[in-house]
Design a protein around this motif. Structure first.
Motif, short mmCIF file in Angstrom:
data_model
loop_
_atom_site.label_atom_id
_atom_site.label_comp_id
_atom_site.label_asym_id
_atom_site.label_seq_id
_atom_site.Cartn_x
_atom_site.Cartn_y
_atom_site.Cartn_z
N GLN A 2 0.85 -1.19 0.00
CA GLN A 2 0.00 0.00 0.00
C GLN A 2 0.88 1.23 0.00
N LEU A 3 0.57 2.17 -0.91
CA LEU A 3 1.25 3.45 -0.96
C LEU A 3 0.23 4.55 -0.71
N GLN A 4 0.52 5.41 0.24
CA GLN A 4 -0.39 6.49 0.61
C GLN A 4 0.27 7.83 0.35
N ALA A 5 -0.23 8.53 -0.67
CA ALA A 5 0.30 9.85 -1.01
C ALA A 5 -0.51 10.94 -0.33
N SER A 6 0.17 12.00 0.08
CA SER A 6 -0.51 13.12 0.71
C SER A 6 0.30 14.39 0.48
N GLY A 7 -0.31 15.53 0.84
CA GLY A 7 0.40 16.79 0.79
C GLY A 7 -0.04 17.73 -0.31
N GLY A 8 -0.93 17.27 -1.17
CA GLY A 8 -1.40 18.14 -2.24
C GLY A 8 -2.27 19.26 -1.71
N GLY A 9 -2.58 20.20 -2.58
CA GLY A 9 -3.44 21.31 -2.18
C GLY A 9 -3.48 22.38 -3.24
N LEU A 10 -4.10 23.49 -2.88
CA LEU A 10 -4.22 24.64 -3.77
C LEU A 10 -3.21 25.69 -3.35
N VAL A 11 -2.34 26.06 -4.28
CA VAL A 11 -1.33 27.07 -3.99
C VAL A 11 -1.27 28.06 -5.14
N GLN A 12 -0.53 29.15 -4.91
CA GLN A 12 -0.34 30.14 -5.96
C GLN A 12 0.98 29.89 -6.68
N PRO A 89 1.44 27.16 -12.89
CA PRO A 89 0.11 26.63 -13.20
C PRO A 89 0.16 25.32 -13.98
N GLU A 90 1.16 25.16 -14.84
CA GLU A 90 1.27 23.92 -15.62
C GLU A 90 1.70 22.72 -14.79
N ASP A 91 2.02 22.94 -13.53
CA ASP A 91 2.29 21.82 -12.62
C ASP A 91 1.00 21.24 -12.04
N THR A 92 -0.12 21.87 -12.33
CA THR A 92 -1.41 21.37 -11.83
C THR A 92 -1.65 19.97 -12.37
N ALA A 93 -1.87 19.03 -11.46
CA ALA A 93 -2.04 17.63 -11.84
C ALA A 93 -2.35 16.81 -10.59
N VAL A 94 -2.77 15.58 -10.82
CA VAL A 94 -2.79 14.59 -9.75
C VAL A 94 -1.42 13.93 -9.73
N TYR A 95 -0.81 13.91 -8.56
CA TYR A 95 0.52 13.34 -8.41
C TYR A 95 0.42 11.96 -7.77
N TYR A 96 1.05 11.00 -8.41
CA TYR A 96 1.02 9.61 -7.95
C TYR A 96 2.42 9.17 -7.54
N CYS A 97 2.52 8.49 -6.42
CA CYS A 97 3.79 7.85 -6.09
C CYS A 97 3.72 6.39 -6.53
N ALA A 98 4.89 5.84 -6.80
CA ALA A 98 4.98 4.49 -7.30
C ALA A 98 6.24 3.82 -6.77
N ALA A 99 6.18 2.50 -6.65
CA ALA A 99 7.32 1.73 -6.16
C ALA A 99 7.59 0.57 -7.11
N GLY A 100 8.87 0.26 -7.28
CA GLY A 100 9.23 -0.85 -8.14
C GLY A 100 10.73 -1.04 -8.16
N LEU A 121 -3.94 15.63 -5.34
CA LEU A 121 -4.15 16.71 -6.30
C LEU A 121 -3.38 17.95 -5.91
N VAL A 122 -2.63 18.46 -6.86
CA VAL A 122 -1.93 19.74 -6.71
C VAL A 122 -2.53 20.71 -7.72
N THR A 123 -3.01 21.84 -7.23
CA THR A 123 -3.57 22.87 -8.09
C THR A 123 -2.80 24.15 -7.87
N VAL A 124 -2.27 24.70 -8.96
CA VAL A 124 -1.47 25.92 -8.87
C VAL A 124 -2.21 27.02 -9.63
N SER A 125 -2.57 28.06 -8.92
CA SER A 125 -3.30 29.17 -9.54
C SER A 125 -2.31 30.24 -10.00
N SER A 126 -2.69 30.95 -11.03
CA SER A 126 -1.79 31.99 -11.57
C SER A 126 -2.02 33.33 -10.90
#
Length: 126
Positions: A2-12, A89-100, A121-126
């Protein structure tokens, strides 16, 4: 596993965020860790990876994040991090962690990572 990602949010634009990925059910220090991201309507793309080698960890970055993002890991906490500075703003995306294990494959390829977190989810406003 199990991988649990956290820390995303809305930033400028210009702000920083740190994403965390806690891994359970695997021997963490034996696994390569990576972050991918997927923007709305786009393919999931490689952001960063930290690879276990005999001579120590090695990091890789996608061209669009190089110089702004830093991947790291703390094996005693079973956690990988993605420090994101100078967000755009172009960094706005859902960020996934992965292991392998990327042995014999590409660190940049999703196919090298069989285990995935749920995304943050990371959302970057302009």
């Amino acid at each position: 596993v199990q991988l649990q990602a956290s820390g995303g949010g809305l930033v400028q634009a210009g702000d920083s965020l740190r994403l965390s990925c806690v891994a359970r059910g695997l021997i963490f220090n034996n696994y390569d860790m990576a972050w991918f991201r997927q923007a709305p309507g786009k393919e999931r793309e490689f952001a960063a990876a930290i690879i276990v080698t005999m001579s120590g960890d090695r990091t890789y970055y996608g061209d669009s994040v190089k110089g702004r993002f830093t991947i790291s890991r703390v094996n005693t906490k079973n956690t990988a991090y993605l420090q994101m500075n100078g967000l755009k703003p172009e960094d706005t995306a859902v960020y996934y962690c992965a292991a392998g294990n990327s042995d014999g494959g590409s660190v940049y390829s999703r196919d090298s990572y069989p285990y995935w977190g749920q995304g943050t989810l990371v959302t970057v406003s302009s």
